[in-house]
Design a protein around this motif. Structure first.
Motif, PDB file in Angstrom:
ATOM      1  N   ARG A  58       1.017  -1.395   0.082  1.00 28.41           N
ATOM      2  CA  ARG A  58       0.069  -0.209  -0.099  1.00 28.41           C
ATOM      3  C   ARG A  58       1.054   1.381  -0.106  1.00 28.41           C
ATOM      4  N   ALA A  74       0.574   2.476  -9.498  1.00 29.03           N
ATOM      5  CA  ALA A  74      -0.578   1.726  -9.238  1.00 29.03           C
ATOM      6  C   ALA A  74      -0.523   0.412 -10.126  1.00 29.03           C
ATOM      7  N   SER A  79      -2.318  -1.024  -3.910  1.00 29.96           N
ATOM      8  CA  SER A  79      -3.170   0.106  -3.982  1.00 29.96           C
ATOM      9  C   SER A  79      -2.233   1.262  -3.751  1.00 29.96           C
ATOM     10  N   SER A  81      -2.674   5.568  -2.408  1.00 31.78           N
ATOM     11  CA  SER A  81      -3.262   6.817  -2.049  1.00 31.78           C
ATOM     12  C   SER A  81      -2.399   8.057  -2.630  1.00 31.78           C
ATOM     13  N   HIS A 100      -7.694   3.992 -12.953  1.00 31.47           N
ATOM     14  CA  HIS A 100      -7.149   2.977 -11.974  1.00 31.47           C
ATOM     15  C   HIS A 100      -7.903   2.593 -10.770  1.00 31.47           C
ATOM     16  N   ASN A 102      -7.342   0.765  -8.217  1.00 37.07           N
ATOM     17  CA  ASN A 102      -6.706   0.649  -6.764  1.00 37.07           C
ATOM     18  C   ASN A 102      -6.013   2.252  -6.455  1.00 37.07           C
ATOM     19  N   VAL A 103      -6.569   3.060  -7.101  1.00 39.02           N
ATOM     20  CA  VAL A 103      -5.878   4.628  -6.427  1.00 39.02           C
ATOM     21  C   VAL A 103      -7.167   5.459  -5.883  1.00 39.02           C
ATOM     22  N   GLU A 104      -6.717   5.867  -4.925  1.00 38.06           N
ATOM     23  CA  GLU A 104      -7.760   6.856  -3.817  1.00 38.06           C
ATOM     24  C   GLU A 104      -7.079   8.023  -3.783  1.00 38.06           C
TER      25      GLU A 104
END
Ligand SMILES: C[S@@+](CC[C@H](N)C(=O)[O-])C[C@H]1O[C@@H](n2cnc3c(N)ncnc32)[C@H](O)[C@@H]1O
Length: 246
Positions: A58, A74, A79, A81, A100, A102-104
């Protein structure tokens, strides 16, 4: 934490910042160019070589800019952030990263703190520290430490050494662009941006870092600092450091 779609409220009219000589206003008016993408690809190559990326990780991309590094990370980890202090950059990153899953994108507001449950295997801060004040940097160093998983790594890269003249970056950027076959584009797109950069730089100097002082500050915060043999970004005379919790 905000989701990608929640960041839509960040849309900021760029022109309103143009008269204000601060790094914040510089980034609120910045637009991307081909060189940014090429530099991001180079950064990921050297990050993989010197630090590594693992599929289970992460990652936090702090000061993510246009999101070019975020997207490339990513594809190689569990993941990512991402956060940037400039609303303009968050908006551009959101658009670039929309595909994407898995991107926040985080919404950290103005606090110098990461979310309480932050537990990152890797925090990447590439080419960001120089735009901070010295106090802000020390505040963030403690916040990044708190956001690291037990064996997590904090990577600070593109740090500007003391007594360094940023005009020395020009030949390095030109050589880098020539090798990546993007010299003409870099010249055309870079001149206007460089003028804007110099204008702000005359009013607000960039934060410079002395490795021994950084090692001491880090030590006081319970972090060990290792200077990497090469800078991870395209400026060879700058520094990259990996920090880990003791
Ligand atoms: C040179 S760009 C680097 C972008 C990205 N890290 C990369 O490697 O492509 C610098 C970025 O740092 C952001 N930045 C500057 N000060 C910051 C701060 N205090 N907190 C978060 N982001 C910041 C700027 O808004 C800008 O997007």
């Amino acid at each position: 934490m905000a989701t990608l779609s929640a960041m839509k409220r960040d849309v900021v009219p760029r022109a309103q910042f143009n008269g204000d000589r601060s790094w914040k206003s510089f980034w609120e008016s910045a637009s991307s160019c081909r060189l940014n993408r090429v530099e991001a690809a180079h950064f990921i190559e050297t990050l993989e070589q010197h630090v590594g990326l693992q599929l289970s990780w992460r990652v936090l991309d702090f000061g993510c800019g246009f999101g070019f590094t975020t997207g490339l990370i990513a594809a190689r980890v569990a993941s990512v952030s991402a956060w940037d202090a400039a609303a303009n950059m968050r908006t551009q990153a959101r658009d670039h990263l929309a595909a994407h899953g898995n991107v926040e994108l985080l919404d950290l507001g103005t606090a110098i703190a990461l979310p309480d449950d932050a537990d990152f295997d890797l925090i990447v801060v590439n080419s960001v520290v120089q735009y901070m004040s010295a106090d802000e940097f020390v505040g963030w160093l403690a916040a990044w430490r708190d956001g690291l998983a037990v064996r997590g790594r904090l990577v600070l890269s593109d740090l500007i050494p003391r007594e360094y003249d940023v005009r020395r970056d020009i030949p390095a950027v030109l050589l880098f662009s020539l090798r990546r076959r993007t010299l003409l584009r870099a010249l055309v797109e870079g001149v206007k941006e460089w003028r804007r950069y110099r204008r702000v730089h005359r009013s607000v100097p960039l934060l410079t870092i002395a490795p021994e002082e950084l090692a001491q500050q880090a030590g006081e915060l319970g972090l060990d600092a290792e200077i990497l043999p090469a800078n991870l970004s395209s400026h060879p005379a700058r520094l990259s450091v990996v920090l880990t919790r003791r």
